[in-house]
Every structure is written in C-alpha cells, then in structure tokens.
Design an enzyme around this catalytic site. Sequence first.
Site, mmCIF file in Angstrom:
data_model
loop_
_atom_site.group_PDB
_atom_site.id
_atom_site.type_symbol
_atom_site.label_atom_id
_atom_site.label_comp_id
_atom_site.label_asym_id
_atom_site.label_seq_id
_atom_site.Cartn_x
_atom_site.Cartn_y
_atom_site.Cartn_z
ATOM 1 N N CYS A 116 0.974 -1.027 -0.538
ATOM 2 C CA CYS A 116 -0.310 0.271 -0.359
ATOM 3 C C CYS A 116 1.091 1.525 -0.028
ATOM 4 C CB CYS A 116 -0.708 -0.153 1.042
ATOM 5 S SG CYS A 116 -1.701 -1.124 0.949
ATOM 6 N N HIS A 256 -3.629 7.321 2.530
ATOM 7 C CA HIS A 256 -3.871 5.165 2.245
ATOM 8 C C HIS A 256 -5.600 5.126 2.718
ATOM 9 C CE1 HIS A 256 -3.822 1.822 1.061
ATOM 10 N NE2 HIS A 256 -3.975 1.102 1.936
ATOM 11 N N ASN A 286 -9.969 -0.992 -0.236
ATOM 12 C CA ASN A 286 -8.789 -1.037 -0.330
ATOM 13 C C ASN A 286 -7.727 -1.086 -1.624
ATOM 14 O OD1 ASN A 286 -6.045 -1.359 0.197
ATOM 15 N ND2 ASN A 286 -6.567 -1.645 2.212
HETATM 16 O O1 UT7 Z 1 -3.568 -1.411 3.176
HETATM 17 C C1 UT7 Z 1 -3.330 -1.129 5.081
HETATM 18 C C2 UT7 Z 1 -3.379 -3.115 4.890
HETATM 19 N N1 UT7 Z 1 -4.252 -3.542 5.841
HETATM 20 C C3 UT7 Z 1 -5.297 -2.325 6.804
HETATM 21 O O2 UT7 Z 1 -4.777 -1.652 6.796
HETATM 22 C C4 UT7 Z 1 -6.712 -3.046 7.502
HETATM 23 C C5 UT7 Z 1 -6.059 -3.154 9.113
HETATM 24 N N2 UT7 Z 1 -7.341 -3.900 9.517
HETATM 25 C C6 UT7 Z 1 -8.482 -3.614 9.708
HETATM 26 O O3 UT7 Z 1 -8.526 -3.035 8.936
HETATM 27 C C7 UT7 Z 1 -9.758 -4.469 10.281
HETATM 28 O O4 UT7 Z 1 -9.062 -4.867 11.237
HETATM 29 C C8 UT7 Z 1 -10.723 -5.228 9.489
HETATM 30 C C9 UT7 Z 1 -11.873 -4.479 8.980
HETATM 31 C C10 UT7 Z 1 -10.111 -6.038 8.771
HETATM 32 C C11 UT7 Z 1 -11.600 -6.157 10.920
HETATM 33 O O5 UT7 Z 1 -11.494 -5.107 11.586
HETATM 34 P P1 UT7 Z 1 -11.797 -5.394 13.480
HETATM 35 O O6 UT7 Z 1 -12.407 -4.677 14.349
HETATM 36 O O7 UT7 Z 1 -10.134 -5.591 13.735
HETATM 37 O O8 UT7 Z 1 -12.559 -7.215 13.988
HETATM 38 P P2 UT7 Z 1 -12.064 -8.594 13.677
HETATM 39 O O9 UT7 Z 1 -10.356 -8.958 13.203
HETATM 40 O O10 UT7 Z 1 -11.416 -8.993 15.366
HETATM 41 O O11 UT7 Z 1 -12.938 -8.795 14.496
HETATM 42 C C12 UT7 Z 1 -14.475 -8.758 14.721
HETATM 43 C C13 UT7 Z 1 -15.398 -10.104 14.375
HETATM 44 C C14 UT7 Z 1 -14.368 -11.777 14.658
HETATM 45 O O12 UT7 Z 1 -15.255 -12.462 15.039
HETATM 46 P P3 UT7 Z 1 -15.030 -13.247 16.447
HETATM 47 O O13 UT7 Z 1 -13.851 -13.571 16.331
HETATM 48 O O14 UT7 Z 1 -15.023 -11.539 17.443
HETATM 49 O O15 UT7 Z 1 -16.349 -13.709 16.339
HETATM 50 C C15 UT7 Z 1 -14.522 -11.957 12.603
HETATM 51 O O16 UT7 Z 1 -14.868 -13.297 12.300
HETATM 52 O O17 UT7 Z 1 -15.999 -9.665 13.161
HETATM 53 C C16 UT7 Z 1 -15.612 -11.673 12.200
HETATM 54 N N3 UT7 Z 1 -15.728 -10.524 11.335
HETATM 55 C C17 UT7 Z 1 -16.510 -10.871 9.663
HETATM 56 N N4 UT7 Z 1 -17.512 -10.449 9.855
HETATM 57 C C18 UT7 Z 1 -18.790 -10.121 9.128
HETATM 58 C C19 UT7 Z 1 -14.621 -11.417 10.219
HETATM 59 N N5 UT7 Z 1 -14.421 -10.717 8.648
HETATM 60 C C20 UT7 Z 1 -15.977 -10.641 9.168
HETATM 61 C C21 UT7 Z 1 -16.839 -9.830 7.341
HETATM 62 N N6 UT7 Z 1 -18.515 -10.449 7.950
HETATM 63 N N7 UT7 Z 1 -16.665 -9.622 6.118
#
Ligand code: UT7
Length: 329
Positions: A116, A256, A286
């Site tokens: 990125c 970004h 993204n």
């Molecule tokens: O481009 C540069 C690099 N990338 C980034 O900068 C991305 C950085 N990370 C993020 O933007 C965020 O961490 C995410 C958007 C990827 C995830 O958000 P989060 O608030 O950190 O969620 P999480 O990974 O902690 O997941 C929370 C819950 C999980 O369920 P449990 O384990 O709490 O039951 C996931 O399984 O959300 C679940 N989950 C989803 N639910 C519905 C993960 N993806 C999805 C989804 N739909 N697509």
Amino acid sequence: MKRPTAMIAGTGHAVPKRVLTNHDFAGLGIETSDEWIVERTGIRQRFIAGEGESLTSLSADAARQAMKAAGVTAPELDFIVLGTASPDRLLPATAVEVQAAIGATRAAALDICAACSGWVYGMQVAEGLMATSGAETVLVIGAETLSRIVNWKDRNTCVLFGDGAGATIVKRSTKGRGILSVFSRSDGTLADLLHRPAGGALRPVTPEVLAEGSNCITMAGREVFKNAVRSMAEACDRALDGAKLSATDIDLLIPHQANIRIIEATAKHANMPLEKVYVNVDRFGNTSAASIPIALDEALRSGRIKEGMTVMFVAFGAGFTWGSLVVRF
Ligand code: UT7
C-alpha cells in the site's frame, strides 16, 4: 538534495467496469453483511477487474490521462515506476508492459513491491532519479488487481480490497512547487502479519498450496490495524518536521484508504479536521498502492486541490512499509 526538485504535473486514474457492492457478497456465498463492512471499514463498494482488464490495461489508461493532463507524450518519459503487490506476471515487471502499451520508447521501467506504500515509495524514487540521474519526466503509477490474489472464501480479507490504478506525471519543479519533504520506513520483522505465504520461488504453487489458498493474501487484521495507526501517525509527524510545517499549514491530507477508522485516527493524531481529509474508501475499498493516486486525481479534478495548496500524503502497508510526503501544488 535541494527541495523542491520534483513536482506533480498531471494525474489520472482508471477502474474496472464491474462494481461489487457489500450486498453482492450474499450472492457469492460469503457470510458477511453490509452493516458489518460499513461499521468496521467504511467500505460500501469496490471495483473488480473482469475479462480483458488487467493491471497493465488499467495502468495504461490512468497513464494516458495523466500524460494528457501534464501535456506530456509517451516518448518524453524517462522512467516508469510502478508500485504494485499484484503484478500481471511475476516476471517481467508490469512497468515494462505498461511501457509497451503506451509507447514510452525511451523510458526505463521498474516495479516497486511496497504494497500500500507503493505510490509514496515510487514518488520518492522518482524524486531521487530526478536529483541524480538527470531524469526530467517520470511516470509514477500505483495500481492493483488485488481481486485476483484474495481468497474469495476468506471474509476477513475478500470484502476489503478493490482494483484500480492511479498515475502521476512527475516533472522538474518550477515556481517553488513540488515535494517539500519525504519520509519512509520498513519493518520486515512483522512481514507475516500481512502476506502471501506461497506462490513465490521459496514455496511455488502446488496442488496443496492451491487447496489451502496459501497463494492468496492472509492478514492478521487487528494487528495490522494497530500498526497502521501507529506508523501513519509517526509518518505524519516526520513529514511535517521535514517540511518545517505544522498541521495548520496543510490544506488537505490524503491518507491511504484502507479503513475509515484508521483514517480518522490518523487525522486526529495529525490535528487535521475531517473536512481537510480526503476520503473515498466508501466507493473504492482498499486499492492498496492505487488508493492515494486515485484519491489525488479525484481531488485535483474536482477542484479540491488548487494551485498554491499544500497537501500531505501518508501510507502504510504490507512489509510493513510506511511513508509520507508533503507536496506544494
Ligand atoms: O492496506 C493496509 C493494510 N490493511 C489494513 O490497514 C487493514 C487493517 N485492519 C482492519 O482494517 C480491520 O482489522 C478489519 C476491517 C480487517 C477487521 O476489523 P476488526 O474490527 O479488527 O475485526 P476483527 O478482525 O477483530 O473481527 C471481529 C469479528 C470476528 O468475529 P469474532 O471472532 O469476534 O466472533 C471476525 O470473525 O468480525 C468477524 N468478521 C466478519 N464478520 C462479518 C471478520 N470479517 C468479517 C466479515 N463479515 N467480512
């Protein structure tokens, strides 16, 4: 190096025809919801490359627009620097395919693999080339077809990414315009938090790799999120220090576009009100290396950036890599 040496003389961007909205994931059998994606990321839709569309074709479209905006023809280009994490082929560089597509007969062309941060790194390389090699006109592209390297069964990643290309013509500075400061860093000790475990020369594609999907992007989202917030904050501070400016001197912040919550945290740290922050993650998702040059092109064409304004760019991506630029237009 005396600054400014290099300035942005024209921009362009291109995206695939197909739009995939959050609601469309239901039809693909992915267990997610518009509500979850919007709340956690701010993304509402993204563009997905289809048949006949490639990293090369999107990059060439964006490049032609940028050249037109800058009043430059392809044979005038000295270098093409293309930041991407999803090249059309592993060999040769996609930059040389773009060179052939646009007819940049005199140019040297290379890819930069900084995820990125690819466009921010590419701009720093372009500035360095102008300072040391006598290059006068450099095409810097950030482009991705990430939809072709995500695992469409992994909801942790497949809802986040989109395809597109942004192009920038960099020319020698005039009237005090151009890059006022740059900052860049990497931390390879954290490489495994966001990577493609297989598919390279170390672990080539095998039926087993394909079955487990380890040739696709995997990401420890929460860890990446924390590092992105911390590193983009650092990059803003360093770019401002380098330019001897403060937040009130910046007319627009173009971060970004990975996640609206990361963008808001970065803006808060940098003391930038949200009215001065460019956001299009809702429409593009993204797009990794393409996100900043696409946003820049939109901001210029819509009149959000006007002559004399000072703009700060900040990026963070796999590697980890991060960096920033302050540019006067
Ligand atoms: O481009 C540069 C690099 N990338 C980034 O900068 C991305 C950085 N990370 C993020 O933007 C965020 O961490 C995410 C958007 C990827 C995830 O958000 P989060 O608030 O950190 O969620 P999480 O990974 O902690 O997941 C929370 C819950 C999980 O369920 P449990 O384990 O709490 O039951 C996931 O399984 O959300 C679940 N989950 C989803 N639910 C519905 C993960 N993806 C999805 C989804 N739909 N697509």
